[in-house]
Scaffold this motif. Structure first.
Motif, PDB file in Angstrom:
ATOM      1  N   GLN A 325       0.851  -1.186   0.000  1.00  0.00           N
ATOM      2  CA  GLN A 325       0.000   0.000   0.000  1.00  0.00           C
ATOM      3  C   GLN A 325       0.886   1.235   0.000  1.00  0.00           C
ATOM      4  O   GLN A 325       1.690   1.443   0.904  1.00  0.00           O
ATOM      5  CB  GLN A 325      -0.916   0.006   1.219  1.00  0.00           C
ATOM      6  CG  GLN A 325      -1.851   1.201   1.268  1.00  0.00           C
ATOM      7  CD  GLN A 325      -2.942   1.041   2.302  1.00  0.00           C
ATOM      8  OE1 GLN A 325      -4.010   0.522   2.028  1.00  0.00           O
ATOM      9  NE2 GLN A 325      -2.683   1.490   3.516  1.00  0.00           N
ATOM     10  N   GLY A 373      -7.165   3.012   0.024  1.00  0.00           N
ATOM     11  CA  GLY A 373      -5.757   2.730  -0.189  1.00  0.00           C
ATOM     12  C   GLY A 373      -5.454   2.551  -1.666  1.00  0.00           C
ATOM     13  O   GLY A 373      -6.292   2.079  -2.439  1.00  0.00           O
ATOM     14  N   GLU A 395       2.535  -1.740   4.332  1.00  0.00           N
ATOM     15  CA  GLU A 395       2.343  -0.348   3.964  1.00  0.00           C
ATOM     16  C   GLU A 395       3.698   0.316   3.842  1.00  0.00           C
ATOM     17  O   GLU A 395       4.551   0.198   4.724  1.00  0.00           O
ATOM     18  CB  GLU A 395       1.496   0.377   5.009  1.00  0.00           C
ATOM     19  CG  GLU A 395       1.178   1.816   4.629  1.00  0.00           C
ATOM     20  CD  GLU A 395       0.086   2.418   5.499  1.00  0.00           C
ATOM     21  OE1 GLU A 395      -0.344   3.546   5.223  1.00  0.00           O
ATOM     22  OE2 GLU A 395      -0.332   1.750   6.465  1.00  0.00           O
TER      23      GLU A 395
END
Length: 523
Positions: A325, A373, A395
């Protein structure tokens, strides 16, 4: 919307020769614009560029940029001089321009955007030209539903993160103007490009002809045109934008509660269903060892971690999976981004802006969406029928070192190398510190020893790992001469700790450093 350019071989050959001769490249255009106008154009402000090109009427780079990027008319004589082999008549026959009349002092206006393109992917640099529809900056109008987008930020990102080893069969799903297919043709033997938009396929056909590239272009939705086929690499910048749907149905081109829909970005599905279906369905088209890489959006719903949501899509696919992400926007930010993307602004269309904004917020609220996202999905079918062994959802919103494709490929290879080795085999391995790795030490003022040591990666994702004294010493000793186990034994003696205890601490960390490219096998 106008038709797409012709791919007439003779005329395209003449155009290519003229573009080469004119110096119509990214650097050439920026040179004629100057730094002020070039920077303003990157910010979507055309006025300085219009002023700069008006002041250089004899420079073919200025004439072509003014006409084909900025959408301003130019005299026929200027275009004839800029394209001396093709001429205005040839450009008109290709469908690139139209002239205002038959008089010698007539002007010409562009029907398409044709601009230089430069990029670096994991296979090296490219310098091309790409045709697409003129954008809102050139036309001053909202985009049409069947608008064909050029190489935007998402396209560039996907090109840079794609692995570039040789592949026999490659699929570009949702090819648009053909940018990913052109990149793939440099390392793929047979490249198939699909799109639901016939106009997009027309532009892809022209761009392929302009670069002498053979593409297998097919019309249809998502994976339908390749039913029953397998590929070694699938790339996709799909229409992933989460757009409000009309109440009671999916709607058509303008069936989203009165909101405009764009073929290049709006997949006609509710929420993030399109990305989910692509993630769950693409595996049936991957050959053993085949990789799929795509961009996507996913919803962050109240009370649910995004990793759990996307992870559920991966269950049952039988695929290795790595999801990164890269960005998160709240619903208001997301709505603003995509309403502006279509050419609607609060200054120009206050009522339309307010209506679209409200529809987006209502749509997200109906599903308890707190954020959206954006990221990169890499999927792989394990070779030899093995069970999937990679499940990684993380992430990383910081800067990365592009192109990332080589780093992702190396990380996949490192994962396989580690899977084949238990701790005893890892302890017997000889490792090297990667060339891009550095060490950072942080001291309390006046202290002789650091209280924090960070091992930092300069390439790839630019990760930093806080290292214990033992791990930092082990990394420093990895020059390929000694096996990992020998280094651990020496450190245990030096630190006066048990060798088994130190190995239990360090070997899992070594696995992580190998996986992420800090350490690499010496042989």
């Amino acid at each position: 919307m106008s038709n797409t350019p012709s791919a007439d071989p003779g005329l395209v050959d003449r155009l290519r020769a003229d573009l080469h001769r004119s110096g119509y490249t990214v650097d050439g255009v920026e040179d004629v614009l100057g730094p002020l106008a070039a920077a303003a154009l990157h910010r979507e402000n055309a006025l300085p560029a219009l002023r700069a090109t008006a002041g250089a009427p004899q420079d073919p780079r200025a004439v072509l940029a003014r006409l084909l990027v900025l959408g301003a008319p130019v005299p026929v004589a200027s275009l004839d001089a800029a394209l001396p082999t093709l001429g205005t008549d040839g450009a008109q026959a290709l469908g690139l321009v139209e002239r205002s009349g038959a008089a010698p002092d007539d002007t010409v206006r562009a029907l398409v955007d044709l601009r230089p393109y430069a990029a670096v992917d994991a296979a090296g640099p490219v310098t091309w030209w790409l045709a697409s529809d003129l954008g809102e900056l050139a036309t001053g109008r909202r985009l049409a539903a069947d608008h064909v987008l050029g190489a935007g930020g998402a396209s560039t990102t996907l090109a840079q993160v794609t692995v570039r080893e040789h592949r026999e069969r490659v699929l570009d799903l949702g090819t648009g103007c053909g940018i990913q297919a052109l990149h793939a043709a440099r390392h793929g033997d047979h490249v198939v490009g699909t799109d639901i938009s016939r106009r997009a396929l027309g532009f892809a056909r022209f761009n392929a002809a302009l670069h002498g590239t053979a593409l297998d272009l097919r019309h249809g939705s998502m994976l339908e045109p390749v039913a029953g086929e397998e590929f070694d690499l699938v790339v996709s910048n799909p229409p992933f934008v989460i757009t409000p749907r009309a109440a009671g149905g999916e709607g058509g081109a303008d069936g989203q509660g009165g909101l405009p829909a764009y073929e290049y970005r709006d997949g006609g599905r509710s929420g993030d269903d399109l990305v989910r279906d692509l993630v769950t369905g693409v595996g049936t088209h991957l050959a053993p060892g085949g990789v799929a890489q795509l961009l996507g959006n996913w919803e962050h719903r109240r009370g649910e971690d995004w990793r759990d949501r996307v992870g559920a899509w991966l269950d049952g696919t039988g695929l290795d999976a790595w999801v990164i992400q890269r960005e998160v926007q709240d619903p208001a930010e997301y709505a603003e981004t995509w309403i502006r993307d279509g050419g609607t602004t609060p200054e120009r269309e206050p009522a339309g802006w307010a209506h679209a904004y409200g529809a987006w917020l209502d749509d997200f609220a109906s599903r308890d969406v707190e954020a959206v996202g954006f990221g990169i999905v890499t999927l792989r079918r394990p070779a030899d029928g093995r069970a999937p062994s990679l499940r990684r959802l993380e992430e990383h919103t910081g800067s990365v070192r592009q192109p990332l494709g080589a780093h992702l490929a190396a990380s996949l290879a490192a994962h396989d190398w580690l899977e084949a080795r238990d701790d005893a085999a890892l302890a017997a391995a000889h490792l090297l510190v990667a060339a891009d790795v550095s060490e950072e030490r942080y001291h309390t003022p006046g202290a002789s020893d650091p209280n924090v040591v960070v091992v930092r990666q300069g390439d790839g994702l630019g990760r930093g790992v806080q290292a214990s004294t033992g791990l930092a010493a082990l990394v420093g000793a990895c020059d390929g001469e000694l096996a990992v186990g020998r280094i651990v034994g020496a450190l245990a003696s030096l630190l006066d700790v048990g060798s088994a205890d130190l190995a239990a601490e360090l070997l899992p960390a070594v696995r992580g450093l190998v996986r992420d490219g800090f350490l690499v096998p010496a042989t």
